[in-house]
Design a protein around this motif. Structure first.
Motif, mmCIF file in Angstrom:
data_model
loop_
_atom_site.group_PDB
_atom_site.id
_atom_site.type_symbol
_atom_site.label_atom_id
_atom_site.label_comp_id
_atom_site.label_asym_id
_atom_site.label_seq_id
_atom_site.Cartn_x
_atom_site.Cartn_y
_atom_site.Cartn_z
ATOM 1 N N SER A 190 0.835 -1.208 0.000
ATOM 2 C CA SER A 190 0.000 0.000 0.000
ATOM 3 C C SER A 190 0.866 1.252 0.000
ATOM 4 N N ASP A 191 2.187 1.058 0.146
ATOM 5 C CA ASP A 191 3.118 2.194 0.226
ATOM 6 C C ASP A 191 4.132 2.092 -0.919
ATOM 7 N N ASP A 192 4.157 3.095 -1.795
ATOM 8 C CA ASP A 192 5.060 3.097 -2.952
ATOM 9 C C ASP A 192 6.529 3.119 -2.553
ATOM 10 N N GLY A 214 0.432 -4.388 7.665
ATOM 11 C CA GLY A 214 1.893 -4.460 7.675
ATOM 12 C C GLY A 214 2.474 -5.154 6.457
ATOM 13 N N LEU A 215 3.835 -5.091 6.361
ATOM 14 C CA LEU A 215 4.525 -5.634 5.185
ATOM 15 C C LEU A 215 4.291 -7.133 5.028
ATOM 16 N N MET A 216 4.391 -7.886 6.138
ATOM 17 C CA MET A 216 4.251 -9.342 6.027
ATOM 18 C C MET A 216 2.870 -9.704 5.498
ATOM 19 N N MET A 217 1.847 -9.072 6.067
ATOM 20 C CA MET A 217 0.483 -9.365 5.613
ATOM 21 C C MET A 217 0.357 -9.066 4.133
ATOM 22 N N GLU A 218 0.865 -7.915 3.691
ATOM 23 C CA GLU A 218 0.693 -7.531 2.288
ATOM 24 C C GLU A 218 1.460 -8.458 1.348
ATOM 25 N N MET A 219 2.639 -8.919 1.778
ATOM 26 C CA MET A 219 3.415 -9.831 0.912
ATOM 27 C C MET A 219 2.703 -11.167 0.721
ATOM 28 N N LEU A 220 1.870 -11.536 1.697
ATOM 29 C CA LEU A 220 1.186 -12.831 1.645
ATOM 30 C C LEU A 220 -0.230 -12.750 1.083
ATOM 31 N N TRP A 221 -0.789 -11.536 0.994
ATOM 32 C CA TRP A 221 -2.226 -11.440 0.738
ATOM 33 C C TRP A 221 -2.661 -10.612 -0.480
ATOM 34 N N THR A 222 -1.831 -9.651 -0.947
ATOM 35 C CA THR A 222 -2.346 -8.719 -1.947
ATOM 36 C C THR A 222 -2.430 -9.358 -3.337
ATOM 37 N N ASP A 223 -3.255 -8.709 -4.190
ATOM 38 C CA ASP A 223 -3.520 -9.193 -5.556
ATOM 39 C C ASP A 223 -3.353 -8.074 -6.571
ATOM 40 N N PRO A 224 -2.948 -8.391 -7.805
ATOM 41 C CA PRO A 224 -2.905 -7.376 -8.859
ATOM 42 C C PRO A 224 -4.311 -7.042 -9.343
#
Ligand SMILES: O=C(O)c1nn[nH]c1-c1ccccc1
Ligand SMILES: [Mn+2]
Ligand SMILES: [Mn+2]
Ligand SMILES: [Mn+2]
Length: 332
Positions: A190-192, A214-224
């Motif tokens: 979520s942060d460029d 947080g970073l860990m959550m985003e690395m495991l969960w986000t989608d394009p």
């Protein structure tokens, strides 16, 4: 552990202090025939990989030697017989045939213990040519609902699940291939301003579960997403990132592309965001229902991406989620 006895009726290869190719070859066949391995060996394998993984960087950095090939695989989700098909088509892991599994090894499919133990056995045997990234399904909350916890208890015992849970928390969150490709399960941030150094510096050992931010959550969960910018997650956790986000991240960090998994693709893989965001998914006919192919990516010393698709193969008549605990019960 040393004092623990091996089950008297166990007729397979013995495991002593170190992993051997002979043990793995025998274990592969036992799992194909619906057999198990002694609990003592399960504990040895999971503890060994927890210790190995704990000491690896949060972002593992590796290069492909001139005489080697790396295969990147996506979600396998307990589909053991389809993983056997991948290895039949593409070759088993060897000293020079590196493999990287990009998370979601377990849950959904009903051979999650077999897949996890096989991947862990290879990691123990060749820790420098076999790599594992954590997925959002290598977490307690998902394992409770989507089958792995129930499968561990049904096939082995509660201690087995606890040890796997601890080992999942030790897993790296990303792998950098030749400074060109960042491989992680979910996606971007979520942060460029996030850089590879922020990922390197992330202490994954202080937070065992990814949580809701947080970073860990985003690395495991986000989608394009196809739309530029960022958008809400369809999953209720994380967010979605557009082609401009991917381009900025790759430009800022000197990357050719990110390689991620986490979502089914009908052809098993998809090149999105102008080729800078690649999804690879290795569970064909997902949950015995989606008509998707599986895929994997072969990368040689020239760092060219060679995509391969494969079809699901027949498996013993055990449904997905066969060992899932009654999810209402697990709400208590
Ligand atoms: O189980 C899956 O298909 C999956 N793979 N990655 N994330 C999920 C997921 C996440 C939340 C709810 C349901 C599935
Ligand atoms: Mn998945
Ligand atoms: Mn996932
Ligand atoms: Mn090819």
């Amino acid at each position: 552990l040393e004092s623990m006895a091996v089950d008297a009726d166990y007729d397979g290869v013995r495991l002593e202090k170190e992993m051997t190719q002979e043990f793995i070859t025998d274990m592969i066949e036992r799992f194909k025939n619906g057999k198990k391995i002694p609990k003592k060996y399960v504990y040895q394998i999971v503890i060994a990989v927890k210790n190995i993984s704990y000491d690896e960087a949060t972002m593992v950095e590796m290069k492909i030697p001139d005489d080697a090939t790396l295969t990147v695989c996506g979600d396998t989700h307990g589909q053991y017989f389809d993983l056997m098909e991948l290895f039949r088509l593409n070759g088993l892991p060897t000293e020079k045939h590196y493999y990287l599994f990009n998370g979601d090894f377990v849950d959904r499919g009903s051979w999650s213990c077999e897949i996890a133990l096989l991947l862990y056995a290879y990691k123990w045997l060749r820790p420098k040519s076999f790599f594992l990234n954590r997925g959002n399904h290598e977490t307690d909350d998902m394992n409770k609902v989507y089958g792995f916890e129930g499968e561990c208890k049904a096939k082995y015992n509660e201690r087995t699940f606890k040890l796997f849970s601890e080992s999942f928390s030790a897993l790296p969150l990303a792998t950098l291939i030749g400074s060109k490709y960042l491989v992680l399960h979910g996606g971007l941030f979520s942060d460029d301003k996030v850089t590879l150094d922020d990922i390197r510096k992330l202490n994954r050992h202080t937070q065992r579960q990814p949580g809701q931010s947080g970073l860990m959550m985003e690395m495991l969960w986000t989608d394009p997403q196809t739309e530029p910018g960022r958008g809400p997650s369809k999953r209720g956790v994380g967010m979605q990132f557009g082609p401009d986000v991917t381009k900025r991240f790759c430009d800022n960090n000197g990357l050719d592309a990110i390689i991620r998994s986490h979502e089914v693709r009908m052809e098993g893989y998809e090149e999105e965001h102008g080729g800078k965001c690649i999804t690879v998914f290795s569970a064909p006919k997902y949950c015995d229902s989606t008509e998707n192919k599986g895929a994997y990516i072969n990368i040689g010393p020239d760092y060219k991406l060679d995509f391969h698709k494969f079809d699901a193969v027949p498996h013993p008549n055990i449904k997905p989620m066969a060992y899932a605990q009654n999810s209402l019960m697990s709400m208590t």
